[in-house]
Design a protein around this motif. Sequence first.
Motif, PDB file in Angstrom:
ATOM      1  N   UNK A   1       0.854  -1.197   0.000  1.00  0.00           N
ATOM      2  CA  UNK A   1       0.000   0.000   0.000  1.00  0.00           C
ATOM      3  C   UNK A   1       0.885   1.240   0.000  1.00  0.00           C
ATOM      4  N   UNK A   2       0.628   2.138  -0.941  1.00  0.00           N
ATOM      5  CA  UNK A   2       1.369   3.395  -1.024  1.00  0.00           C
ATOM      6  C   UNK A   2       0.360   4.549  -0.995  1.00  0.00           C
ATOM      7  N   UNK A   3       0.543   5.467  -0.057  1.00  0.00           N
ATOM      8  CA  UNK A   3      -0.370   6.584   0.137  1.00  0.00           C
ATOM      9  C   UNK A   3       0.407   7.884  -0.048  1.00  0.00           C
ATOM     10  N   UNK A   4      -0.103   8.757  -0.909  1.00  0.00           N
ATOM     11  CA  UNK A   4       0.462  10.088  -1.072  1.00  0.00           C
ATOM     12  C   UNK A   4      -0.342  11.059  -0.214  1.00  0.00           C
ATOM     13  N   UNK A   5       0.339  11.793   0.649  1.00  0.00           N
ATOM     14  CA  UNK A   5      -0.310  12.762   1.530  1.00  0.00           C
ATOM     15  C   UNK A   5       0.183  14.154   1.147  1.00  0.00           C
ATOM     16  N   UNK A   6      -0.704  14.965   0.578  1.00  0.00           N
ATOM     17  CA  UNK A   6      -0.323  16.338   0.270  1.00  0.00           C
ATOM     18  C   UNK A   6      -0.461  17.197   1.524  1.00  0.00           C
ATOM     19  N   UNK A   7       0.432  18.158   1.686  1.00  0.00           N
ATOM     20  CA  UNK A   7       0.396  18.968   2.898  1.00  0.00           C
ATOM     21  C   UNK A   7       0.730  18.176   4.139  1.00  0.00           C
ATOM     22  N   UNK A   8       1.511  17.126   3.977  1.00  0.00           N
ATOM     23  CA  UNK A   8       1.779  16.217   5.091  1.00  0.00           C
ATOM     24  C   UNK A   8       2.786  16.711   6.102  1.00  0.00           C
ATOM     25  N   UNK A   9       3.346  17.911   5.892  1.00  0.00           N
ATOM     26  CA  UNK A   9       4.246  18.489   6.893  1.00  0.00           C
ATOM     27  C   UNK A   9       3.553  19.556   7.725  1.00  0.00           C
TER      28      UNK A   9
END
Length: 326
Positions: A1-9
């Motif tokens: 499973x690969x999840x891209x999180x935008x604004x993750x910082x």
Amino acid sequence: MRVLVTGGAGFIGSHYVRSLLSGAYAGYEQAHVTVLDKLTYAGSTANLPMTHPRLTLVRGDVCDRRPLLDLLPGHDAVVHFAAESHVDRSIHDASLFARTNVVGTQNLLDCCVRTGVRKVVHVSTDEVYGSIDEGSWTEDHPLEPNSPYAASKAGADLMARAYGRTHGLDVSVTRCSNNYGPHQHPEKLLPHFVTRLLDGLQVPLYGDGRHVREWIHVDDHCRAVQLVLDKGVPGAAYNIAGVARSNEDMTRDLLRLCGADWSRVRRVEDRKGHDRRYAVDDSLIRDTLGFTPRVPLEAGLAGLVDWYRAHRAWWQPLTRTAQEVR
């Protein structure tokens, strides 16, 4: 499973990432997380476990097409937190909010369609509904935003709807009430008040202080987002409610927790277009996805004050930017 999180910082995104990597969400214990973040004033690598073997950080802008087209292939899902989010800043200059929140969301959704990423959760806000004198909004209430920030988020919500209907993208929307918790930038109401009180300063209370907001701990919000990622219906929006408090009552709570009294409060002119009351009906996410908040407000606020008291080195360098728009 690969999840891209935008604004993750940022505040909420980084909490979601830390929870995901810690194994807090069943079925995602071995997920690889890619964080895409522009690392503006509101985002920091200090919010992330940078040495974690399943974390990849990419510095980038959701408005830039080519990097997204290169980055998205191979990801199973996108959780879209990236946004300009401070209402006062949007009143001062709305252009960046329109670009990031509307154009950036459109660009991200378009790149997901073109690269075959099928699942997107778009994280929005209860502010898209406007202001309500009594009762609460359900998800089918018309969007009637009153600030440039809220209007930009409403525009992003409509883009999400359009990409679902037009392209068949599996995109769900969450509309959450006010968040609080550790790692929140001190421009926001609660950390702004807490950090000033801890420094022995006065706090500014808008207008008569009777504006009502609902408050939810960031950990509960992120659990709700994960439920929508796992089980949300394509095309659906989900309200996420908190505990209602007037700004005046919340100020009293923070004064007590910081060992201060009302002499530390300074009444200031009300914000332009200040919405009087927000309230969302969260029956849908409770009844269909089984969501229940876990963090009581009183305990959460006490923990908030304790965290900022113990982490001066994190927030003191940020207090200058918190003052720039006040």
